[in-house]
Design a protein around this motif. Structure first.
Motif, PDB file in Angstrom:
ATOM      1  N   GLN A  29       0.837  -1.206   0.000  1.00 55.56           N
ATOM      2  CA  GLN A  29       0.000   0.000   0.000  1.00 55.56           C
ATOM      3  C   GLN A  29       0.870   1.252   0.000  1.00 55.56           C
ATOM      4  N   MET A  30       1.945   1.207   0.817  1.00 56.43           N
ATOM      5  CA  MET A  30       2.854   2.347   0.878  1.00 56.43           C
ATOM      6  C   MET A  30       3.593   2.527  -0.448  1.00 56.43           C
ATOM      7  N   PHE A  31       3.969   1.427  -1.070  1.00 56.08           N
ATOM      8  CA  PHE A  31       4.674   1.504  -2.351  1.00 56.08           C
ATOM      9  C   PHE A  31       3.777   2.148  -3.399  1.00 56.08           C
ATOM     10  N   VAL A  32       2.511   1.706  -3.445  1.00 56.35           N
ATOM     11  CA  VAL A  32       1.555   2.308  -4.388  1.00 56.35           C
ATOM     12  C   VAL A  32       1.356   3.784  -4.074  1.00 56.35           C
ATOM     13  N   HIS A  33       1.277   4.108  -2.786  1.00 47.73           N
ATOM     14  CA  HIS A  33       1.099   5.507  -2.389  1.00 47.73           C
ATOM     15  C   HIS A  33       2.266   6.369  -2.863  1.00 47.73           C
TER      16      HIS A  33
ATOM     17  N   CYS B 118      -8.187  10.377  -6.730  1.00 42.21           N
ATOM     18  CA  CYS B 118      -9.202   9.492  -6.157  1.00 42.21           C
ATOM     19  C   CYS B 118      -8.580   8.199  -5.635  1.00 42.21           C
ATOM     20  N   LEU B 119      -7.524   7.730  -6.299  1.00 46.44           N
ATOM     21  CA  LEU B 119      -6.807   6.551  -5.815  1.00 46.44           C
ATOM     22  C   LEU B 119      -6.200   6.840  -4.442  1.00 46.44           C
ATOM     23  N   MET B 120      -5.612   8.027  -4.303  1.00 45.12           N
ATOM     24  CA  MET B 120      -5.074   8.413  -3.007  1.00 45.12           C
ATOM     25  C   MET B 120      -6.171   8.504  -1.955  1.00 45.12           C
ATOM     26  N   LEU B 121      -7.329   9.019  -2.340  1.00 50.32           N
ATOM     27  CA  LEU B 121      -8.450   9.099  -1.410  1.00 50.32           C
ATOM     28  C   LEU B 121      -8.894   7.703  -0.972  1.00 50.32           C
ATOM     29  N   GLY B 122      -8.875   6.757  -1.912  1.00 48.53           N
ATOM     30  CA  GLY B 122      -9.216   5.377  -1.563  1.00 48.53           C
ATOM     31  C   GLY B 122      -8.269   4.803  -0.525  1.00 48.53           C
ATOM     32  N   LEU B 123      -6.965   5.073  -0.678  1.00 46.71           N
ATOM     33  CA  LEU B 123      -5.992   4.633   0.322  1.00 46.71           C
ATOM     34  C   LEU B 123      -6.266   5.302   1.668  1.00 46.71           C
TER      35      LEU B 123
ATOM     36  N   LEU C 118      -9.127   6.226   2.844  1.00 47.61           N
ATOM     37  CA  LEU C 118     -10.291   5.593   3.458  1.00 47.61           C
ATOM     38  C   LEU C 118      -9.906   4.285   4.148  1.00 47.61           C
ATOM     39  N   VAL C 119      -9.047   3.500   3.494  1.00 40.43           N
ATOM     40  CA  VAL C 119      -8.581   2.241   4.101  1.00 40.43           C
ATOM     41  C   VAL C 119      -7.821   2.522   5.384  1.00 40.43           C
ATOM     42  N   TRP C 120      -6.887   3.461   5.313  1.00 36.72           N
ATOM     43  CA  TRP C 120      -6.082   3.779   6.488  1.00 36.72           C
ATOM     44  C   TRP C 120      -6.921   4.412   7.596  1.00 36.72           C
ATOM     45  N   THR C 121      -7.946   5.193   7.238  1.00 32.21           N
ATOM     46  CA  THR C 121      -8.810   5.790   8.258  1.00 32.21           C
ATOM     47  C   THR C 121      -9.541   4.711   9.028  1.00 32.21           C
ATOM     48  N   TRP C 122     -10.006   3.699   8.337  1.00 33.68           N
ATOM     49  CA  TRP C 122     -10.679   2.585   9.003  1.00 33.68           C
ATOM     50  C   TRP C 122      -9.736   1.908   9.991  1.00 33.68           C
ATOM     51  N   LEU C 123      -8.489   1.715   9.607  1.00 39.74           N
ATOM     52  CA  LEU C 123      -7.505   1.105  10.495  1.00 39.74           C
ATOM     53  C   LEU C 123      -7.205   2.016  11.685  1.00 39.74           C
ATOM     54  N   ILE C 124      -7.080   3.316  11.422  1.00 43.51           N
ATOM     55  CA  ILE C 124      -6.806   4.275  12.499  1.00 43.51           C
ATOM     56  C   ILE C 124      -7.935   4.282  13.521  1.00 43.51           C
ATOM     57  N   LEU C 125      -9.177   4.285  13.037  1.00 46.39           N
ATOM     58  CA  LEU C 125     -10.315   4.291  13.951  1.00 46.39           C
ATOM     59  C   LEU C 125     -10.377   3.002  14.769  1.00 46.39           C
TER      60      LEU C 125
ATOM     61  N   VAL D 117      -2.826  -1.140  14.271  1.00 46.39           N
ATOM     62  CA  VAL D 117      -1.921   0.002  14.119  1.00 46.39           C
ATOM     63  C   VAL D 117      -0.822  -0.350  13.152  1.00 46.39           C
ATOM     64  N   ASN D 118      -0.434  -1.619  13.147  1.00 46.41           N
ATOM     65  CA  ASN D 118       0.648  -2.044  12.273  1.00 46.41           C
ATOM     66  C   ASN D 118       0.376  -1.745  10.820  1.00 46.41           C
ATOM     67  N   ASN D 119      -0.914  -1.729  10.466  1.00 47.60           N
ATOM     68  CA  ASN D 119      -1.271  -1.568   9.047  1.00 47.60           C
ATOM     69  C   ASN D 119      -1.196  -0.137   8.558  1.00 47.60           C
ATOM     70  N   HIS D 120      -1.011   0.850   9.506  1.00 45.01           N
ATOM     71  CA  HIS D 120      -1.185   2.238   9.074  1.00 45.01           C
ATOM     72  C   HIS D 120       0.016   2.792   8.328  1.00 45.01           C
TER      73      HIS D 120
END
Length: 400
Positions: free
Chosen positions: A218-222, A320-325, A327-334, A394-397
């Protein structure tokens, strides 16, 4: 050579990358132009600049961050090495190809290896735990890595805020499109763009030897998406909207890496406070300002002010691709925030290597690595396992 030229000409077709009735000659820098325009050849500068940033990072980590971390009591100890066992080592390396560097071992594999090597299942599991721990970086290494990113994001956000403060598009986003594509570039914006692009190149390069994260790809794509956005927007003279995207993304990352660093230094209350502020700032900037101000502007306001062209849709898709990432990370953060509240504190190190969780869970449950990993994610009845579960998410963020 002729084929390569043909493909390049097709790729950089003016009908794709530029507004109607605009040519590359119109955007080429020259003394006859009323403003200084972007030079696409300058996109080569961030690559050597990335090497410079990596060297600066190495020097700061060695002579500043590491001594400072040691003064805070952070240890640089490494786990004990696993005994030499060629067959187990081969199985260990093979598991990385199947499980994407997570090095998990199924119960069936434990039984098979134990029979093959005339060992008990407990011995195989113990060797596996030791071998995985052997690859984990020390707490001091992780502290230095997060300190570097925190310092850079603090600098880059401060510099971006400073250079954009007197720019008209900072306060009126419509100015990103009015008069486009003949927007001049100033020295301060040039440096802001070049250094920011160089930093993401340095992250992409160093990611392959830095602390391995569970969200590696995910980070590589980002990073690649960010570099592509910066590069294409530079070529197409869309640097105004690009600077706003940079500014919005840098501010929250300062607090994220600061929270990680304080966690490694065992300042738990400060870590919890920073993480809480980070969560709030992340939601405001990444799920508020970014989609409802910047993407709304590129999607709604831009077509009203300028005729659209194919590259516009490429840029918007990347945003929009960045926004999708996000959203995924926000779910993990929450999830992390929820687990931290129910457990009483933010347990584990933020976005640390996923192998760390499995080992700690394994030791407490006396099960195989794969079962321990599953147990850490599913058992929410005991307080200790609730903490481990918070650690897992947290590891996923990600950092951006």
């Amino acid at each position: 050579m002729t084929m390569l030229r043909y493909l390049l000409d097709k790729f950089w077709d003016e009908d794709i990358w530029l507004p109607p009735n605009t040519t590359w000659d119109d955007l080429a820098p020259g003394p006859d132009k009323p403003v200084v325009l972007n030079d696409h050849t300058h996109l080569l500068y961030p690559i050597p600049l990335a090497i410079v940033l990596i060297i600066i990072r190495h020097m700061l980590e060695k002579y500043w961050f590491a001594p400072f971390g040691k003064s805070l009591g952070i240890k640089n100890t490494r786990p004990k090495k696993a005994p030499s066992n060629p067959k187990l080592e081969a199985a260990y390396q093979a598991s990385s190809k199947i499980r994407h560097k997570q090095f998990y071992l199924s119960e069936e594999q434990v039984i098979g290896l134990a029979k093959q090597l005339d060992m008990t299942e407990r011995q195989v599991e113990r060797w596996w735990r030791m071998r995985r721990s052997q690859d984990k970086p020390s707490t001091l290494v992780k502290f230095c890595e997060n300190s570097w990113r925190c310092i850079f994001y603090l600098y880059n956000f401060s510099y971006g805020l400073f250079v954009l403060w007197d720019k008209e598009w900072m306060w009126d986003i419509d100015q990103c499109y009015v008069g486009y594509p003949y927007h001049g570039i100033t020295n301060d914006i040039w440096w802001y763009y070049m250094i920011s692009t160089a930093f993401y190149w340095s992250l992409t390069i160093s990611q392959f030897w830095d602390v391995r994260r569970k969200d590696f790809w995910q980070m590589f794509v980002h990073h690649i998406t960010t570099i592509a956005l910066l590069s294409f927007s530079w070529v197409c003279n869309l640097h105004r909207i690009g600077t706003l995207v940079l500014l919005v993304h840098d501010c929250a990352d300062i607090l994220l890496d600061a929270a990680k660093a304080t966690k490694y230094a065992n300042y738990q209350k400060l870590c919890d406070t920073l993480f809480a502020v980070f969560t709030l700032l992340w939601i405001v900037t990444r799920l508020g300002i970014f989609p409802f101000y910047i993407i709304w502007s590129t999607s709604i306001r831009a077509p009203m002010l300028q005729p659209m062209f194919p590259a516009y849709y490429i840029f918007n898709t990347l945003l929009c691709l960045m926004l999708g990432l996000h959203l995924v990370w926000t779910w993990l953060i929450l999830q992390v925030a929820y687990k931290a509240i129910t457990a009483g504190k933010l347990d584990g190190d933020i976005r640390s290597s996923s192998s760390e969780l499995s080992d700690s869970s394994h030791q407490s449950n006396h099960s195989t690595p794969s079962r321990a990993h599953a147990h850490a994610h599913t058992n929410s009845n005991a307080h200790a396992h609730s903490n481990s579960n918070a650690h897992a998410h947290v590891n996923n963020h990600k950092d951006k």
